[in-house]
Motif scaffolding. Structure first.
Motif, PDB file in Angstrom:
ATOM      1  N   ARG A 165     -22.461   8.386  -0.861  1.00 20.15           N
ATOM      2  CA  ARG A 165     -21.569   8.737  -1.979  1.00 20.15           C
ATOM      3  C   ARG A 165     -22.065  10.010  -2.654  1.00 20.15           C
ATOM      4  N   GLU A 166     -21.113  10.917  -2.933  1.00 18.37           N
ATOM      5  CA  GLU A 166     -21.440  12.173  -3.596  1.00 18.37           C
ATOM      6  C   GLU A 166     -21.080  12.163  -5.069  1.00 18.37           C
ATOM      7  N   LYS A 167     -20.019  11.458  -5.419  1.00 19.39           N
ATOM      8  CA  LYS A 167     -19.577  11.405  -6.813  1.00 19.39           C
ATOM      9  C   LYS A 167     -18.845  10.090  -7.045  1.00 19.39           C
ATOM     10  N   ALA A 168     -18.419   9.860  -8.283  1.00 20.11           N
ATOM     11  CA  ALA A 168     -17.793   8.584  -8.636  1.00 20.11           C
ATOM     12  C   ALA A 168     -16.370   8.458  -8.102  1.00 20.11           C
ATOM     13  N   ASP A 169     -15.844   9.540  -7.559  1.00 15.81           N
ATOM     14  CA  ASP A 169     -14.454   9.548  -7.101  1.00 15.81           C
ATOM     15  C   ASP A 169     -14.398  10.173  -5.705  1.00 15.81           C
ATOM     16  N   ASP A 170     -14.930   9.450  -4.731  1.00 19.23           N
ATOM     17  CA  ASP A 170     -14.978   9.955  -3.363  1.00 19.23           C
ATOM     18  C   ASP A 170     -13.706   9.598  -2.603  1.00 19.23           C
ATOM     19  N   PRO A 171     -13.411  10.309  -1.515  1.00 16.80           N
ATOM     20  CA  PRO A 171     -12.201   9.995  -0.735  1.00 16.80           C
ATOM     21  C   PRO A 171     -12.138   8.559  -0.250  1.00 16.80           C
ATOM     22  N   PHE A 172     -13.288   7.945   0.051  1.00 21.66           N
ATOM     23  CA  PHE A 172     -13.262   6.557   0.537  1.00 21.66           C
ATOM     24  C   PHE A 172     -13.046   5.555  -0.585  1.00 21.66           C
ATOM     25  N   ASP A 173     -12.869   6.028  -1.824  1.00 24.41           N
ATOM     26  CA  ASP A 173     -12.496   5.156  -2.937  1.00 24.41           C
ATOM     27  C   ASP A 173     -10.991   4.904  -2.978  1.00 24.41           C
ATOM     28  N   TYR A 174     -10.241   5.486  -2.036  1.00 23.95           N
ATOM     29  CA  TYR A 174      -8.782   5.387  -2.033  1.00 23.95           C
ATOM     30  C   TYR A 174      -8.273   4.876  -0.686  1.00 23.95           C
ATOM     31  N   ILE A 175      -7.074   4.332  -0.739  1.00 21.04           N
ATOM     32  CA  ILE A 175      -6.365   3.928   0.472  1.00 21.04           C
ATOM     33  C   ILE A 175      -4.914   4.347   0.320  1.00 21.04           C
ATOM     34  N   SER A 176      -4.273   4.689   1.436  1.00 18.17           N
ATOM     35  CA  SER A 176      -2.854   5.045   1.365  1.00 18.17           C
ATOM     36  C   SER A 176      -2.019   3.774   1.337  1.00 18.17           C
ATOM     37  N   MET A 177      -0.997   3.785   0.492  1.00 20.69           N
ATOM     38  CA  MET A 177      -0.169   2.601   0.300  1.00 20.69           C
ATOM     39  C   MET A 177       1.296   3.012   0.171  1.00 20.69           C
ATOM     40  N   TYR A 178       2.165   2.181   0.731  1.00 19.17           N
ATOM     41  CA  TYR A 178       3.609   2.313   0.538  1.00 19.17           C
ATOM     42  C   TYR A 178       3.991   1.362  -0.574  1.00 19.17           C
ATOM     43  N   PHE A 179       4.601   1.902  -1.645  1.00 16.99           N
ATOM     44  CA  PHE A 179       4.961   1.112  -2.819  1.00 16.99           C
ATOM     45  C   PHE A 179       6.479   0.943  -2.871  1.00 16.99           C
ATOM     46  N   SER A 180       6.928  -0.291  -3.090  1.00 14.45           N
ATOM     47  CA  SER A 180       8.359  -0.540  -3.245  1.00 14.45           C
ATOM     48  C   SER A 180       8.573  -1.690  -4.219  1.00 14.45           C
ATOM     49  N   SER A 181       9.641  -1.598  -4.992  1.00 12.27           N
ATOM     50  CA  SER A 181       9.922  -2.605  -6.015  1.00 12.27           C
ATOM     51  C   SER A 181      10.638  -3.811  -5.421  1.00 12.27           C
ATOM     52  N   VAL A 182      10.196  -5.005  -5.792  1.00 16.14           N
ATOM     53  CA  VAL A 182      10.902  -6.206  -5.338  1.00 16.14           C
ATOM     54  C   VAL A 182      12.248  -6.333  -6.034  1.00 16.14           C
ATOM     55  N   ASP A 183      12.463  -5.553  -7.092  1.00 17.17           N
ATOM     56  CA  ASP A 183      13.750  -5.565  -7.791  1.00 17.17           C
ATOM     57  C   ASP A 183      14.719  -4.541  -7.216  1.00 17.17           C
ATOM     58  N   ASP A 184      14.278  -3.783  -6.218  1.00 13.73           N
ATOM     59  CA  ASP A 184      15.171  -2.862  -5.531  1.00 13.73           C
ATOM     60  C   ASP A 184      16.218  -3.667  -4.769  1.00 13.73           C
ATOM     61  N   PRO A 185      17.491  -3.281  -4.836  1.00 15.85           N
ATOM     62  CA  PRO A 185      18.538  -4.057  -4.143  1.00 15.85           C
ATOM     63  C   PRO A 185      18.302  -4.195  -2.643  1.00 15.85           C
ATOM     64  N   GLY A 186      17.556  -3.256  -2.056  1.00 13.42           N
ATOM     65  CA  GLY A 186      17.328  -3.328  -0.624  1.00 13.42           C
ATOM     66  C   GLY A 186      16.122  -4.140  -0.204  1.00 13.42           C
ATOM     67  N   MET A 187      15.336  -4.643  -1.181  1.00 18.65           N
ATOM     68  CA  MET A 187      14.153  -5.431  -0.823  1.00 18.65           C
ATOM     69  C   MET A 187      14.583  -6.735  -0.135  1.00 18.65           C
ATOM     70  N   THR A 188      14.039  -6.973   1.049  1.00 19.83           N
ATOM     71  CA  THR A 188      14.443  -8.125   1.853  1.00 19.83           C
ATOM     72  C   THR A 188      13.199  -8.868   2.331  1.00 19.83           C
ATOM     73  N   ILE A 189      13.125 -10.158   1.995  1.00 17.78           N
ATOM     74  CA  ILE A 189      12.007 -10.999   2.413  1.00 17.78           C
ATOM     75  C   ILE A 189      12.544 -12.099   3.323  1.00 17.78           C
ATOM     76  N   LEU A 190      12.070 -12.144   4.551  1.00 15.40           N
ATOM     77  CA  LEU A 190      12.482 -13.150   5.515  1.00 15.40           C
ATOM     78  C   LEU A 190      11.361 -14.169   5.693  1.00 15.40           C
ATOM     79  N   PRO A 191      11.688 -15.356   6.166  1.00 18.40           N
ATOM     80  CA  PRO A 191      10.630 -16.351   6.409  1.00 18.40           C
ATOM     81  C   PRO A 191       9.934 -16.113   7.733  1.00 18.40           C
ATOM     82  N   THR A 192       8.726 -16.618   7.848  1.00 19.78           N
ATOM     83  CA  THR A 192       8.023 -16.686   9.131  1.00 19.78           C
ATOM     84  C   THR A 192       7.879 -18.161   9.490  1.00 19.78           C
ATOM     85  N   HIS A 193       8.419 -18.536  10.625  1.00 21.64           N
ATOM     86  CA  HIS A 193       8.409 -19.937  11.047  1.00 21.64           C
ATOM     87  C   HIS A 193       7.097 -20.256  11.764  1.00 21.64           C
TER      88      HIS A 193
END
Length: 425
Positions: free
Chosen positions: A231-259
Motif C-alpha cells: 500500500r502506498e496511500k490510504a486511497d489505492d486503486p485496489f481499494d475500489y471495485i467496478s460495479m453496475y448500479f441499478s435501482s430496484v424501483d426502475d420500471p425495467g428491473m426484473t427479478i426471476l426465480p431460480t428453481h
C-alpha cells in the motif's frame, strides 16, 4: 455510506478488434463449456479468453489459465485492441428486452465503489459457493483487472438517480447492438463533472445490495488484503471495485426465480418425503396441472401464502405452508429450512460445495433432469419482490444461494477496470 468515483475504463477499440457483439460475453458463471467454445470461435479477442480461459492453451507458453489470461490482456493493450478511456467517466447502460409479451428497459451505470466490509453501506443478499472465490482471486492476482462488474441494486422510489441517468443518455449512444438473446444493449459515456457529482451525492446515503457478483466482491476484499503490504496511500486503486448500479424501483428491473433440483440421495423415497412434508404443509399430490398452470397458481397466491411447487416420479405437487410466520418468510427460506435441510438432509456445507442440490432457470430443464434421473426431485419458486428482500438483507440476513435471477445479466467486455493508478487519474 457508499463512495463512488468515475474511472478511465479499459474498453475494446472496435476499429481494431471487430464488432462489439462478437467481443462480449455473459458472466462467467453461467457459461457452460459448449457456449464457451462458441465464444472462442466468434472472435479471437472475445472476452471469454480472459474471464473463462480454457485449461488447454491455444497459443502462448503460460503454464496455467490465469497466467494465460494475463498474457492475453497485456498483448491486447499493446496492440491497441483494448484502450483506456481518455478521462474518468461513468458508463450509463440500458437493456431493452421482451418478457412475457411486454417490452421493458432497465437503466443503470458503471462506476467504481470504495470497498467496505459487508454491513457498512454494502450488503450481500445471498450465501455463496466456495469454489468460485479461489478461482476469481487467482484471476485478479494474475490480470490485475476487474474484467466484469458486480451488480449492485439500490432503492430510488423518487427516481432521483434514474432521472439523471435518463437525461444524460438522451443523445446518441457510444455503443448500441443486439446480443444473441435479442436484448438491445446501449451505453453512453458520461464525462460531465457536474452530473457525475450529482450522481455521487444522490448515491451517498443509499444502501447497496449486491444482486450478482458476490464472489467478485469477496474476491476484491481478499485482493485488497493481499495487496496491503505494498500500500502506498490510504486511497489505492485496489481499494475500489467496478460495479453496475441499478435501482430496484426502475420500471425495467426484473427479478426471476431460480428453481432447485436435488439428487444423489440413495435413500430418497417419494412416499416418505410426502409423509414428512405433510407435517408442515398442506400437500396436493398428484396435482393435475401443467407446469404453466402450476406457476400461474403459485404466482396468484404469492403475496399472502407460501406456496412451493415440486415434481418427482413423473407427477407435480403443490405444498402450502400451514402456519406462516408474521411477517411472511421468503419462500426460498422456507424451502431450504423446512424441506431441503430438514427433510432431505442436504446440509449448507453440501450446498456450498455444489453437492446434491442444483439450480435451474428453466422449469422445463428441471423437469427433464428429473425424468432422465439426473435428479430425483425438482422444486419451483415464485420470484422475490424487492420489498421482501431489502428489509431482511439490511438487517444482516443472507438468503440461500441463487435465490434470485436478475434479468437480463450484465455483459462482460463493455467496461473493464485496470487496477492501477492510471485508471483513477
Amino acid at each position: 455510506m457508499p463512495i463512488l468515483r468515475p474511472f478511465r475504463a479499459l474498453r475494446y477499440d472496435t476499429k481494431v478488434a471487430g464488432d462489439i457483439r462478437d467481443l462480449v460475453a455473459p458472466p462467467y458463471d453461467i457459461i457452460y463449456d459448449e457456449w464457451r467454445d462458441r465464444l472462442y470461435t466468434r472472435n479471437p479477442y472475445n472476452i471469454i479468453r480472459l474471464i473463462k480461459t480454457r485449461d488447454d492453451p491455444e497459443e502462448g507458453d503460460a503454464p496455467d489459465k490465469y497466467r494465460r489470461a494475463a498474457e492475453y490482456i497485456s498483448s491486447w493493450m499493446e496492440k491497441g485492441i483494448l484502450r483506456r478511456e481518455d478521462a474518468p467517466a461513468f458508463y450509463i447502460r440500458s437493456e431493452t428486452f421482451e418478457l412475457e409479451g411486454e417490452t421493458r428497459t432497465r437503466y443503470g451505470f458503471v462506476g467504481l465503489v470504495r470497498l467496505e466490509e459487508f454491513g457498512r453501506g454494502i450488503y450481500p443478499h445471498e450465501r455463496t459457493l466456495s469454489g468460485p472465490k479461489i478461482d476469481r482471486l487467482n484471476l485478479v492476482k494474475a490480470t490485475r483487472t476487474n474484467l466484469s462488474q458486480v451488480f449492485g441494486i439500490y432503492r430510488d422510489p423518487e427516481q432521483e438517480v434514474q432521472e439523471l441517468l435518463r437525461k444524460a443518455s438522451s443523445g446518441a449512444p457510444e455503443v448500441s447492438f443486439r446480443d444473441e438473446q435479442d436484448i438491445h444493449r446501449k451505453m453512453w459515456i458520461l464525462h460531465e463533472p457536474e452530473t457525475i457529482y450529482r450522481i455521487q451525492e444522490r448515491m451517498r446515503d443509499r444502501a447497496i445490495i449486491i444482486a450478482d457478483g458476490h464472489h467478485r466482491y469477496e474476491t476484491a476484499l481478499a485482493y485488497r488484503e493481499f495487496m496491503a503490504p505494498v500500500r502506498e496511500k490510504a486511497d489505492d486503486p485496489f481499494d475500489y471495485i467496478s460495479m453496475y448500479f441499478s435501482s430496484v424501483d426502475d420500471p425495467g428491473m426484473t427479478i426471476l426465480p431460480t428453481h432447485r433440483k436435488a439428487g444423489d440421495m440413495p435413500s430418497f423415497s417419494r412416499e416418505i418425503f410426502l409423509e414428512k412434508l405433510s407435517s408442515d404443509f398442506e400437500v396436493e399430490f398428484p396435482a393435475r396441472v401443467t407446469i404453466p398452470e402450476m406457476l400461474k397458481l403459485m404466482k396468484k397466491n404469492s403475496t399472502a401464502d407460501s406456496v412451493i411447487g415440486f415434481y418427482t416420479g413423473g407427477e407435480f405437487g403443490i405444498a402450502r405452508l400451514k402456519h406462516p410466520a408474521v411477517p411472511k418468510e421468503l419462500d426460498v427460506e422456507i424451502l431450504h429450512g423446512k424441506i431441503i435441510e430438514k427433510i432431505l438432509n442436504i446440509t449448507r456445507e453440501d450446498i456450498a460445495a455444489g453437492k446434491r442440490l442444483h439450480f435451474s432457470q428453466s422449469p422445463d430443464h428441471a423437469i427433464d433432469d428429473v425424468n432422465r434421473r439426473k435428479d430425483q426431485i425438482a422444486f419451483f419458486l415464485n420470484p422475490i419482490r424487492p420489498e421482501e428482500m431489502f428489509p431482511r438483507v439490511l438487517n444482516g440476513n443472507r438468503m440461500p444461494q441463487k435465490s434470485t435471477y436478475f434479468y437480463p445479466k450484465t455483459l462482460s467486455g463493455l467496461v473493464m477496470y485496470r487496477i492501477d493508478r492510471e485508471s483513477l487519474e
